[in-house]
Design an enzyme around this catalytic site. Structure first.
Site, mmCIF file in Angstrom:
data_model
loop_
_atom_site.group_PDB
_atom_site.id
_atom_site.type_symbol
_atom_site.label_atom_id
_atom_site.label_comp_id
_atom_site.label_asym_id
_atom_site.label_seq_id
_atom_site.Cartn_x
_atom_site.Cartn_y
_atom_site.Cartn_z
ATOM 1 N N HIS A 147 -3.957 4.056 0.801
ATOM 2 C CA HIS A 147 -3.470 4.643 2.049
ATOM 3 C C HIS A 147 -3.641 3.706 3.248
ATOM 4 C CE1 HIS A 147 -7.446 5.453 3.866
ATOM 5 N NE2 HIS A 147 -7.849 5.628 2.619
ATOM 6 N N HIS A 163 2.084 -11.441 -1.451
ATOM 7 C CA HIS A 163 2.186 -11.111 -2.882
ATOM 8 C C HIS A 163 0.864 -10.511 -3.338
ATOM 9 C CE1 HIS A 163 3.021 -12.720 -7.257
ATOM 10 N NE2 HIS A 163 2.800 -11.413 -7.223
#
Length: 213
Positions: free
Chosen positions: A137, A146
């Protein structure tokens, strides 16, 4: 605006094949690359980069199929993102990924098989959340960053642009990771990481100069 004619993969390597499979045969129209690749996951070769204007004009959209595993690769990919900025880049999410309805996935981003993107997370333009990785979250993943396979980012983690979080790495909640950072495979990051460094180990420690320079 022309009618949507389907998605074209930019690139022809391993990551392009992964993205092509996630796009699926129903939407995939082919690939653009310096030379054709004979692979059904990429579809037919539609030309090199010079074909982009005609393809866009005919309603095609583009999915970035070029990955990176080190800092020089990140820099090359950033240049490709810049070059393709005039054309319609789309995000691609594998059907088995779980993406919160409140998450924001930027253009050109890719969410791979089994990845989880949590509540109110934000993925920047051209970012990659690879196979089985977790962005919990309120995570914020910068442009062209990446998150490698199996990496786990706890809640409220910030990852700067062009950064690689390596395979199986773990990042503690609330950590800030700078731009152009390399987090080594299996590292455990428990504190903030400055721009441009490489961090390795358990707990992760900065290595200067970075080993890929």
């Amino acid at each position: 605006m022309p009618e949507d004619a389907g998605i074209v993969i930019v690139g022809a390597g391993g990551h392009a094949r992964v993205v092509g499979e996630a796009v699926g045969a129903g939407r995939l129209r082919g690939h653009v690359a310096p030379a054709p690749a004979d692979d059904p996951l990429l579809g037919p070769w539609l030309g090199d980069d010079h074909a982009a204007a005609d393809l866009a004009a005919s309603g095609h959209r583009f999915a970035l199929g070029i990955g990176f595993v080190d800092r020089p690769g990140s820099e090359r990919r950033a240049a490709i993102l810049d070059a393709w900025a005039p054309w319609p880049l789309v995000s691609v999410t594998h059907p088995t990924a779980i993406v919160s309805a409140s998450a924001v996935v930027g253009p050109g981003a890719f969410v791979a098989a089994g990845a989880i993107i949590g509540t109110a997370a934000e993925l920047g333009t051209g970012s990659i959340v690879n196979t089985g990785a977790v962005v919990d979250h309120d995570g914020r993943i910068g442009r062209n960053a990446h998150i490698a396979p199996g990496a786990v980012l706890s809640g409220d983690v910030l990852v700067g642009s062009g950064t690689l979080v390596g395979v199986g790495a773990t990042v503690r909640q609330g950590v800030r990771i700078g731009r152009s950072v390399v987090i080594g495979a299996g590292a455990v990051v428990i504190g903030d990481v400055d721009d441009g460094v490489t961090a390795l180990g358990v707990p992760a420690r900065s290595v200067l100069p970075p080993p890929d320079r």
